[in-house]
Enzyme design. Structure first.
Site, short mmCIF file in Angstrom:
data_model
loop_
_atom_site.label_atom_id
_atom_site.label_comp_id
_atom_site.label_asym_id
_atom_site.label_seq_id
_atom_site.Cartn_x
_atom_site.Cartn_y
_atom_site.Cartn_z
N GLY A 13 36.50 75.85 77.34
CA GLY A 13 35.66 75.62 79.06
C GLY A 13 36.17 76.07 80.58
O GLY A 13 37.45 75.93 80.44
N LEU A 14 36.43 76.23 80.90
CA LEU A 14 36.84 75.73 82.69
C LEU A 14 37.60 74.46 82.70
O LEU A 14 36.89 73.22 82.36
CB LEU A 14 35.30 76.34 83.42
CG LEU A 14 34.40 77.34 83.57
CD1 LEU A 14 33.75 77.16 84.82
CD2 LEU A 14 35.82 78.41 83.57
N SER A 15 38.48 75.06 83.39
CA SER A 15 39.26 74.30 84.28
C SER A 15 37.95 73.06 85.31
O SER A 15 37.53 73.34 85.76
CB SER A 15 40.73 74.26 85.72
OG SER A 15 40.99 73.16 85.58
N GLY A 16 38.50 71.45 84.58
CA GLY A 16 37.92 70.51 85.29
C GLY A 16 36.18 70.18 84.52
O GLY A 16 35.73 69.66 85.22
N GLY A 18 36.41 69.03 81.52
CA GLY A 18 36.28 67.97 80.52
C GLY A 18 36.65 67.57 79.44
O GLY A 18 36.81 67.14 78.59
N LYS A 19 37.75 68.51 78.51
CA LYS A 19 38.47 69.22 77.79
C LYS A 19 39.44 68.09 77.23
O LYS A 19 39.16 67.34 76.08
CB LYS A 19 39.26 70.34 77.36
CG LYS A 19 37.98 71.76 77.58
CD LYS A 19 38.38 72.82 77.95
CE LYS A 19 39.76 72.99 78.78
NZ LYS A 19 39.42 72.77 80.29
N THR A 20 40.46 67.92 77.85
CA THR A 20 41.52 66.95 77.62
C THR A 20 40.91 65.26 77.43
O THR A 20 41.55 64.85 76.57
CB THR A 20 42.59 66.97 78.81
OG1 THR A 20 42.95 68.14 78.95
CG2 THR A 20 42.76 65.58 78.32
N SER A 86 41.05 78.52 76.94
CA SER A 86 41.11 79.75 75.94
C SER A 86 39.74 80.38 76.55
O SER A 86 38.96 80.46 75.79
CB SER A 86 40.98 79.16 74.88
OG SER A 86 40.03 78.12 74.43
#
Length: 175
Positions: A13-16, A18-20, A86
């Site tokens: 998904g996009l930066s920000g 919430g992936k991490t 990615s």
């Protein structure tokens, strides 16, 4: 008899989006279930390999690094959680076949929400012309065609997102 490899959960998904944050919570829950878990994060890869930037070639390189690391961890019996923008569909689809069992988790959080969060100031710097080829702004993000799960973190919180993923993994017999 072939040994079944543990799964790779690939959060994209996009930066920000919430992936991490989601990956860290997911790893904690999986470890609480007694699993050996490896987390591969895009920001950590970028720190480890100083030449990594935001150009397409850098993103492709980081995606391939993450896949190689995931493969090694998987072969060593680790359940793997990858949190990496990615942005390129074709490469994610290749990983789906080479890292089986592979589960693509798409954080579909809208760009406007990610920009409002902007935890690293990337969107602000991209809009000011200081960061070039930022995914979602001046470089494309190719939405997954058939992810195993779609989560919009602007509508569903961390706890509910994690519970949804844990339910999916239980249903699939992965945990």
């Amino acid at each position: 008899m072939a040994t079944k490899l543990p799964p790779v959960f690939w959060l994209t998904g996009l930066s920000g989006s919430g992936k991490t944050t989601l990956a860290l919570e997911l790893c904690a829950r999986l470890r609480a279930r007694g699993l050996t878990v490896s987390h591969i994060d895009g920001d950590v890869l970028r720190e480890q390999f100083g030449e990594s930037g935001f150009r397409r070639i850098d993103r492709l390189r980081n995606m391939r690094r993450a896949a190689r690391l995931a493969s090694k961890a998987q072969q060593n019996g680790h359940t793997v959680v990858v949190s990496l923008i990615s942005p390129y569909r074709k490469l994610r689809e290749r990983f789906r076949s080479t890292l089986a069992p592979f589960f693509e988790i798409y954080l579909s959080t809208p760009l406007r929400v990610c920009e409002a969060r902007d935890p690293k100031g990337l969107y602000r710097r991209a809009r000011a012309g200081q960061v070039h080829q930022l995914t979602g702004v001046s470089d494309p993000y190719e939405t997954p065609e058939s992810p195993h799960c779609v989560l919009d973190t602007s509508r569903i919180g961390l706890r509910a997102s994690c519970e949804r993923l844990m339910g999916l993994f239980e249903k699939e017999g992965l945990i």
